[in-house]
Design an enzyme around this catalytic site. Structure first.
Site, PDB file in Angstrom:
ATOM      1  N   TRP A  34      -0.911  -3.114   8.408  1.00 39.27           N
ATOM      2  CA  TRP A  34      -1.385  -2.813   7.060  1.00 39.27           C
ATOM      3  C   TRP A  34      -1.298  -1.304   6.849  1.00 39.27           C
ATOM      4  O   TRP A  34      -1.665  -0.526   7.726  1.00 39.27           O
ATOM      5  CB  TRP A  34      -2.815  -3.317   6.882  1.00 39.27           C
ATOM      6  CG  TRP A  34      -2.946  -4.790   7.112  1.00 39.27           C
ATOM      7  CD1 TRP A  34      -3.393  -5.417   8.240  1.00 39.27           C
ATOM      8  CD2 TRP A  34      -2.572  -5.833   6.202  1.00 39.27           C
ATOM      9  NE1 TRP A  34      -3.331  -6.783   8.088  1.00 39.27           N
ATOM     10  CE2 TRP A  34      -2.834  -7.068   6.843  1.00 39.27           C
ATOM     11  CE3 TRP A  34      -2.049  -5.844   4.910  1.00 39.27           C
ATOM     12  CZ2 TRP A  34      -2.590  -8.293   6.234  1.00 39.27           C
ATOM     13  CZ3 TRP A  34      -1.809  -7.063   4.302  1.00 39.27           C
ATOM     14  CH2 TRP A  34      -2.086  -8.270   4.952  1.00 39.27           C
ATOM     15  N   THR A  35      -0.837  -0.895   5.669  1.00 42.72           N
ATOM     16  CA  THR A  35      -0.375   0.492   5.546  1.00 42.72           C
ATOM     17  C   THR A  35      -1.233   1.384   4.656  1.00 42.72           C
ATOM     18  O   THR A  35      -0.743   2.389   4.138  1.00 42.72           O
ATOM     19  CB  THR A  35       1.076   0.505   5.032  1.00 42.72           C
ATOM     20  OG1 THR A  35       1.128  -0.148   3.752  1.00 42.72           O
ATOM     21  CG2 THR A  35       1.998  -0.193   6.009  1.00 42.72           C
ATOM     22  N   GLU A  36      -2.512   1.067   4.488  1.00 39.98           N
ATOM     23  CA  GLU A  36      -3.362   1.952   3.683  1.00 39.98           C
ATOM     24  C   GLU A  36      -3.266   3.402   4.132  1.00 39.98           C
ATOM     25  O   GLU A  36      -3.252   4.324   3.308  1.00 39.98           O
ATOM     26  CB  GLU A  36      -4.830   1.493   3.750  1.00 39.98           C
ATOM     27  CG  GLU A  36      -5.129   0.248   2.938  1.00 39.98           C
ATOM     28  CD  GLU A  36      -5.004  -1.023   3.754  1.00 39.98           C
ATOM     29  OE1 GLU A  36      -5.601  -2.038   3.374  1.00 39.98           O
ATOM     30  OE2 GLU A  36      -4.289  -1.005   4.774  1.00 39.98           O
ATOM     31  N   ARG A  56       0.835  -1.202   0.000  1.00 39.52           N
ATOM     32  CA  ARG A  56       0.000   0.000   0.000  1.00 39.52           C
ATOM     33  C   ARG A  56       0.870   1.253   0.000  1.00 39.52           C
ATOM     34  O   ARG A  56       0.624   2.206  -0.734  1.00 39.52           O
ATOM     35  CB  ARG A  56      -0.915  -0.007   1.228  1.00 39.52           C
ATOM     36  CG  ARG A  56      -2.235  -0.752   1.080  1.00 39.52           C
ATOM     37  CD  ARG A  56      -2.098  -2.158   0.527  1.00 39.52           C
ATOM     38  NE  ARG A  56      -3.373  -2.848   0.467  1.00 39.52           N
ATOM     39  CZ  ARG A  56      -3.697  -3.860   1.263  1.00 39.52           C
ATOM     40  NH1 ARG A  56      -2.827  -4.305   2.175  1.00 39.52           N
ATOM     41  NH2 ARG A  56      -4.859  -4.445   1.136  1.00 39.52           N
ATOM     42  N   PHE A  63      -2.173  -3.735  14.104  1.00 40.22           N
ATOM     43  CA  PHE A  63      -1.598  -2.507  14.640  1.00 40.22           C
ATOM     44  C   PHE A  63      -1.858  -1.294  13.761  1.00 40.22           C
ATOM     45  O   PHE A  63      -1.445  -0.181  14.111  1.00 40.22           O
ATOM     46  CB  PHE A  63      -0.099  -2.685  14.876  1.00 40.22           C
ATOM     47  CG  PHE A  63       0.237  -3.502  16.095  1.00 40.22           C
ATOM     48  CD1 PHE A  63      -0.747  -4.057  16.889  1.00 40.22           C
ATOM     49  CD2 PHE A  63       1.561  -3.724  16.458  1.00 40.22           C
ATOM     50  CE1 PHE A  63      -0.444  -4.814  18.019  1.00 40.22           C
ATOM     51  CE2 PHE A  63       1.889  -4.469  17.582  1.00 40.22           C
ATOM     52  CZ  PHE A  63       0.885  -5.016  18.364  1.00 40.22           C
ATOM     53  N   ASP A  64      -2.540  -1.481  12.621  1.00 45.26           N
ATOM     54  CA  ASP A  64      -2.986  -0.321  11.851  1.00 45.26           C
ATOM     55  C   ASP A  64      -4.234   0.304  12.466  1.00 45.26           C
ATOM     56  O   ASP A  64      -4.618   1.412  12.077  1.00 45.26           O
ATOM     57  CB  ASP A  64      -3.253  -0.704  10.396  1.00 45.26           C
ATOM     58  CG  ASP A  64      -4.079  -1.975  10.278  1.00 45.26           C
ATOM     59  OD1 ASP A  64      -3.585  -3.028  10.702  1.00 45.26           O
ATOM     60  OD2 ASP A  64      -5.210  -1.923   9.766  1.00 45.26           O
ATOM     61  N   TRP A 102      -7.184 -14.443  11.671  1.00 48.08           N
ATOM     62  CA  TRP A 102      -7.285 -12.987  11.775  1.00 48.08           C
ATOM     63  C   TRP A 102      -8.716 -12.484  11.951  1.00 48.08           C
ATOM     64  O   TRP A 102      -8.931 -11.449  12.568  1.00 48.08           O
ATOM     65  CB  TRP A 102      -6.660 -12.330  10.538  1.00 48.08           C
ATOM     66  CG  TRP A 102      -7.477 -12.414   9.282  1.00 48.08           C
ATOM     67  CD1 TRP A 102      -7.555 -13.459   8.416  1.00 48.08           C
ATOM     68  CD2 TRP A 102      -8.338 -11.398   8.747  1.00 48.08           C
ATOM     69  NE1 TRP A 102      -8.398 -13.166   7.371  1.00 48.08           N
ATOM     70  CE2 TRP A 102      -8.896 -11.903   7.541  1.00 48.08           C
ATOM     71  CE3 TRP A 102      -8.689 -10.112   9.151  1.00 48.08           C
ATOM     72  CZ2 TRP A 102      -9.780 -11.171   6.758  1.00 48.08           C
ATOM     73  CZ3 TRP A 102      -9.573  -9.363   8.377  1.00 48.08           C
ATOM     74  CH2 TRP A 102     -10.108  -9.895   7.191  1.00 48.08           C
ATOM     75  N   ASP A 145      -6.854 -14.558   0.996  1.00 46.92           N
ATOM     76  CA  ASP A 145      -7.909 -13.911   1.780  1.00 46.92           C
ATOM     77  C   ASP A 145      -8.735 -12.985   0.884  1.00 46.92           C
ATOM     78  O   ASP A 145      -8.300 -12.583  -0.191  1.00 46.92           O
ATOM     79  CB  ASP A 145      -7.301 -13.096   2.921  1.00 46.92           C
ATOM     80  CG  ASP A 145      -6.432 -11.949   2.405  1.00 46.92           C
ATOM     81  OD1 ASP A 145      -5.611 -12.210   1.495  1.00 46.92           O
ATOM     82  OD2 ASP A 145      -6.561 -10.819   2.894  1.00 46.92           O
ATOM     83  N   GLU A 146      -9.937 -12.686   1.340  1.00 45.73           N
ATOM     84  CA  GLU A 146     -10.799 -11.672   0.731  1.00 45.73           C
ATOM     85  C   GLU A 146     -10.888 -11.829  -0.795  1.00 45.73           C
ATOM     86  O   GLU A 146     -10.579 -10.911  -1.565  1.00 45.73           O
ATOM     87  CB  GLU A 146     -10.299 -10.267   1.092  1.00 45.73           C
ATOM     88  CG  GLU A 146     -10.326 -10.001   2.590  1.00 45.73           C
ATOM     89  CD  GLU A 146      -9.839  -8.620   2.975  1.00 45.73           C
ATOM     90  OE1 GLU A 146     -10.261  -8.110   4.022  1.00 45.73           O
ATOM     91  OE2 GLU A 146      -9.029  -8.049   2.221  1.00 45.73           O
TER      92      GLU A 146
END
Length: 745
Positions: A462-464, A153, A424-425, A396, A329-330
């Site tokens: 996750w870095t969105e 991301r 942790f996001d 998760w 996933d997803e």
């Protein structure tokens, strides 16, 4: 053990914490025996290593840490490195420190590395070159102690990944889960498919970037890193990638510190960056979005498997870890359901639905991984449709509570990484560190035999909305230290850990970590006063400076210092923040003050104990939307709690009654909700914590005369597990649970 923890982490009145705690180790060792005296490094100190040992990396670390130049034994004190084959765990070590020697023994080089980090913490927390005497016998509780980083991301430099590895090693993590590909960007060079990085590593700015840019006006940590912007074909694009040589360099760097890098190439979903360059990968020959997620690659096309095997062959050659993460996933399966090729494959293979079709893809990849000596890891969606017991499941989805039990029953090894605690996001708050510390790696109800399948735990970043290195560090630190204690020590003593953590904040500053400062307490966000009030905040560390503003601007290093207190005599808004000696600013707290007369009590004649609850079995975005609905049922509770009989995944509850306070005063209330809630007392808004969000504590005050007052608490749960707590304090006392005896209906 607990006595040792208390001895090591006890705060004596009148003395600084550093003077009274010479052993602020995180994670805390399995066994620590305090002693008296010190080992003092001087010009005659020598470093002694077995002649046949392969310990050059460890020798270099100790030379740098202690400043030792002598490597032959002399008349002075000694640092001795060696092996002890009797130690039971590959990561086990013993560390003995007295005035004449430091003796560090490990079962393997990995164990010696773990011991060096304990020694490093003792050095950095105490006086330079003066190490307190101690005997430590240590080994980890769990084999998987992981941290994850999403570089798809938002991109991060190779130098920052090395810094991340250093922090993992410092806190004895052994797994670095590197998420290398996703819809937003492909970050690793694949020589057979050069377009993956030539084109797929770059994109135009998206709506998540726009959100970050807007937030950067008040917080520069949200700014897009200009190093990763460039002009391409007349457009500004954003991104970057790692060459295979850079990956080799990173893997070697991590291996020297006994950190294993586990790569993730996410498929069959989250593959837009690849499909855009190689359209044959999707069932529709294009990249796009379905109802919920991006178009996946096609599991019914043999070209897909050739591509996947080609990619993973290059991945396997770069990463020596036996573990490789497939993601899985997803997955938006609409294109599969509509594909004639998939219909034909499903009929041929006896596949009943698209969930089993995903399982077919995972099984094929699992067999390929195994043929290359690798073990497949996937997110818990791989359980859908059935999987082989040799796959490792990362749990998760907190709302799918059966998943870890299903995996254990199937014989799969499991790594716990629940979104409710270890993503942790999610925004950190006053309870985020304690929530991580209280994680149970093995869920309740698991049999002793099944418990062996739980390898450990991992936190994900996750870095969105994490576009910078500073923001990343703020999000994972200090939560990461709490997880290290969970998976290494696995002994619950939060009070002792918290005291040890205080000494690690200065260490983080020495490491140039942009950590989240500890929370400021002793106040609420919404405050009231009858005639006047005093704002007084205790500093978490004496080295911090508290600064404030009253004009709506953000506190700066030049803003007035709060000092011992500020008298409030009129309604106003005050912004407060703590600053470290190096200029790092903590969270900004906005404190609103309004003048309020004491609310007069109402009659409580004929009332019964408890509160009345109204349950609405529906998803709500805001608590106010419950007013438009008819309750599905009503019940009686003794306090603001969700009855165990409520099993709906999404719901809302209205609690109604009276709260009978024992004395006149200004009451503070602390309302923690996941998802949202509203608290009104005496027909006055006290806490507004509405909306769908992770667990957040919000607070407010109300001035009450002694006696009973109307009480309203609304709560909504959107799905995925809830948190609901209500605490109070009177005239600035420590928060505590509201007694059941205060409520009546």
């Amino acid at each position: 053990m607990k006595k040792l923890l208390i001895l090591a982490c006890f705060l004596v009145s009148g003395m600084t914490y550093a003077q009274t705690n010479p052993y602020p180790l995180i994670p805390y060792p399995a066994s620590l025996q305090p002693s008296t005296g010190f080992f003092e490094v001087n010009a005659s100190t020598s470093l002694v290593v077995p002649a046949d040992a392969s310990l050059q990396s460890q020798v270099n670390q100790l030379k740098s840490l202690l400043g030792i130049t002598r490597t032959t034994a002399g008349s002075g004190n000694r640092v001795i490195l060696g092996y002890d084959a009797s130690l039971g765990n590959e990561e086990a070590y013993t560390l003995e420190v007295n005035a004449s020697k430091i003796k560090l023994l490990g079962k393997t080089n990995t164990g010696i590395n773990r011991g060096i980090q304990s020694l490093r913490q003792l050095v950095m927390a105490g006086a330079a070159k003066k190490i307190p005497a101690v005997t430590i016998k240590d080994q980890p509780a769990y084999a998987w102690r992981g941290m994850h980083l999403d570089v798809s991301r938002h991109f991060f430099t190779l130098e920052y990944l090395k810094k991340y590895v250093d922090q993992l090693a410092f806190y004895k993590f052994n797994k670095f889960h590197l998420h290398l590909t996703d819809d937003q960007g492909w970050r690793i060079e694949i020589k057979k498919y050069p377009l993956l990085t030539q084109e797929g590593a770059w994109r135009t700015l998206n709506n998540q970037d726009s959100t970050c840019i807007a937030r950067s006006k008040d917080n520069p940590d949200f700014a897009i890193d200009p190093r990763f912007l460039k002009m391409k074909d007349g457009k500004q694009v954003y991104g970057g990638f790692y060459t295979q040589e850079q990956i080799k360099e990173l893997v070697a760097y991590a291996a020297e510190r006994s950190v294993e890098i586990v790569p993730e190439i996410d498929m069959p979903g989250h593959m837009m960056a690849a499909i855009r360059q190689y359209p044959f990968l999707s069932c529709t020959s294009d990249a796009g979005w379905g109802k919920t997620f991006s178009t996946p690659i096609c599991p019914c096309n043999e070209q897909t498997y050739q591509f996947a095997e080609d990619v993973f062959n290059e991945i396997f050659a770069l990463f020596p870890s036996k573990y490789v993460h497939l993601g899985a996933d997803e997955v938006e399966k609409t294109t599969w359901a509509n594909s004639e090729a998939c219909k034909a494959l499903m009929q041929k293979e006896g596949i009943k639905n698209v969930e089993e079709l995903q399982s077919y893809f995972v099984h094929r990849m699992q067999k390929f991984f195994a043929s290359k000596g690798k073990q497949l890891i996937g997110w818990d969606e791989i359980l859908e449709g059935g999987i082989d017991a040799s796959a490792i499941v990362m749990y998760w989805r907190s709302w799918v509570k059966k998943a870890p039990y299903q995996a254990a029953q199937n014989g799969n090894a499991i790594v716990m990484t629940p979104v409710s605690t270890l993503y942790f996001d999610s925004p950190p708050g006053i309870q985020s560190v304690s929530n991580v510390y209280n994680l149970e790696v093995v869920p309740e109800g698991i049999t002793p035999e099944q418990a062996k399948l739980f390898m450990g735990a991992q936190a994900n970043l996750w870095t969105e909305f994490i576009p910078s290195e500073n923001r990343a560090e703020y999000m994972y630190m200090p939560r990461m230290t709490a997880l290290s204690e969970v998976v290494w020590t696995n002994k619950k003593d939060f009070a002792s850990y918290e005291k040890c953590l205080l000494q690690h904040y200065p260490i983080m500053e020495k490491h140039n970590i942009h950590y989240r400062l500890p929370d400021l307490t002793g106040f609420t966000e919404e405050n009231v006063f009858v005639d006047k009030a005093t704002l007084s905040i205790k500093k978490p560390l004496e080295s911090y400076t508290l600064r404030y503003t009253t004009d709506g601007s953000l506190p700066q290093k030049t803003s007035p210092e709060l000092g011992k207190g500020l008298t409030i005599t009129k309604p106003q808004t005050i912004k407060v923040a703590a600053f470290t000696s190096t200029g790092l600013r903590g969270d900004i707290y906005t404190l609103k003050y309004q003048q309020q007369a004491y609310a007069k009590p109402v009659s409580a004649s004929g009332k019964k104990p408890g509160l009345t609850g109204s349950l609405y079995k529906k998803f709500f975005k805001m608590t106010t939307l419950m007013k438009q609905e008819k309750a599905d049922s009503t019940f009686t509770v003794s306090n603001v709690v969700v009855p165990k009989t409520v099993t709906a995944p999404s719901f809302g509850i209205q609690f109604r009654g009276l709260i009978n306070v024992p004395e006149t005063g200004v009451y503070s209330f602390f309302y923690t909700c996941d998802d949202g809630g509203i608290l009104r007392i005496a027909d006055r808004m006290v806490v507004d914590n509405d909306g769908n969000h992770f667990p957040i504590e919000k607070s407010g005050q109300v001035a009450l005369q002694k006696g009973a007052h109307p009480f309203e608490a609304d709560f909504i749960e959107g799905g995925g597990g809830f948190t609901l707590t209500l605490k109070y304090s009177l005239n600035g006392s420590d928060p505590k649970e509201v007694p059941d005896s205060w409520f009546m209906r």
